[in-house]
Scaffold this active site. Structure first.
Site, PDB file in Angstrom:
ATOM      1  N   HIS A  10       3.112 -32.500   0.103  1.00 45.21           N
ATOM      2  CA  HIS A  10       4.449 -31.923  -0.074  1.00 45.21           C
ATOM      3  C   HIS A  10       5.447 -32.978  -0.565  1.00 45.21           C
ATOM      4  O   HIS A  10       5.074 -33.904  -1.255  1.00 45.21           O
ATOM      5  CB  HIS A  10       4.893 -31.236   1.218  1.00 45.21           C
ATOM      6  N   GLU A  24       7.128 -31.490   7.578  1.00 43.21           N
ATOM      7  CA  GLU A  24       5.799 -32.054   7.365  1.00 43.21           C
ATOM      8  C   GLU A  24       5.829 -33.162   6.321  1.00 43.21           C
ATOM      9  O   GLU A  24       5.190 -34.211   6.493  1.00 43.21           O
ATOM     10  CB  GLU A  24       4.838 -30.946   6.916  1.00 43.21           C
ATOM     11  N   HIS A  77      -1.730 -34.471   5.986  1.00 43.66           N
ATOM     12  CA  HIS A  77      -0.965 -33.245   6.234  1.00 43.66           C
ATOM     13  C   HIS A  77      -0.748 -33.046   7.730  1.00 43.66           C
ATOM     14  O   HIS A  77      -1.370 -33.736   8.553  1.00 43.66           O
ATOM     15  CB  HIS A  77      -1.707 -32.028   5.677  1.00 43.66           C
ATOM     16  N   GLU A 141      -5.404 -33.019   8.912  1.00 45.16           N
ATOM     17  CA  GLU A 141      -4.313 -32.274   9.542  1.00 45.16           C
ATOM     18  C   GLU A 141      -4.041 -32.953  10.888  1.00 45.16           C
ATOM     19  O   GLU A 141      -4.785 -32.762  11.858  1.00 45.16           O
ATOM     20  CB  GLU A 141      -4.691 -30.813   9.742  1.00 45.16           C
TER      21      GLU A 141
END
Length: 225
Positions: A10, A24, A77, A141
């Site tokens: 992102h 995030e 992430h 993650e």
């Protein structure tokens, strides 16, 4: 020479998952750059898809990987589902990802679980950055951003998370992790300050004071004026 590409998910106009003002994109940039610093400290070459809060498309990320020969592509992430409904860490490789990607994913997943994250396992997925990159690729993650307990773990165990991920990556490329040498604490000016614990006309009284201080764990000497 080993060369890695770190991808921080992102950024810019895409904040990623958000929860209670937390983004995030910010979390993964911060922790990813810290891992990068640890890996570089061990002499491993490393590039990054972004180093600031900028917009980078998925296509730009995979194109960057394709322009050079990398040994591994690692995407950072944080997960999200429904507020406070899911927790834990998981690591992905492509649906047809090979043995090297799987081995690295398992190493990193093991380190994240050791820090305290619930083990959601190593999984396979058809994510763009896993599918369109040539090097063995994984996507991490690091807990759920919409879970308070995971966020507390992410913040309080940040150092352990950074060192754990770095240790796993280095082990995968055949480099032994070495903890950074601790720096001695000193004043910013380099000046040392003495603390007086009394002045005595009678040397016997001074010696008694020295004995008391030493018993209390302090260094003490008699210095005539």
């Amino acid at each position: 020479m080993t060369r890695l590409l770190f991808d921080y998910g992102h950024g810019g106009t895409d904040p990623g998952a958000m929860y209670k003002g937390r983004k995030e994109a910010d979390d993964v940039l911060s922790i990813g750059k810290a891992v990068a610093a640890e890996v570089r400290r061990h002499g491993v070459a490393l590039d990054e898809t972004r180093t600031s809060n900028k917009t980078v498309s998925l296509r730009e990320r995979s194109n960057m990987e394709n322009r050079k020969k990398y040994d591994y592509f690692i995407s950072f992430h944080r997960n999200a589902f429904q507020p406070e409904k899911a927790k834990g860490a998981e690591t992905f490789l492509f649906t047809t990802g090979g043995a090297l990607a799987k081995q690295l994913a398992e190493r990193i997943q093991k380190e994240l679980v050791a820090v305290g994250f619930t083990n959601r396992g190593v999984k396979r997925a058809n994510f763009h950055v896993l599918r369109e990159t040539k090097a063995p690729a994984i996507l991490i993650e690091i807990g759920f951003i919409d879970n308070t307990a995971d966020n507390q773990l992410f913040d309080k165990k940040r150092k352990q998370i950074v060192e754990g991920i770095a240790r796993a990556i280095l082990a995968q490329v055949g480099v032994t992790y070495k903890a950074a040498a601790s720096k001695p604490t000193s004043s910013s000016t380099g000046t040392l300050y003495r603390v007086m614990a009394g002045s005595f006309a009678d040397k016997a009284n001074a010696e008694k004071q020295v004995t008391r201080l030493k018993k209390a764990g302090f260094e003490a000497v008699i210095m005539p004026k």
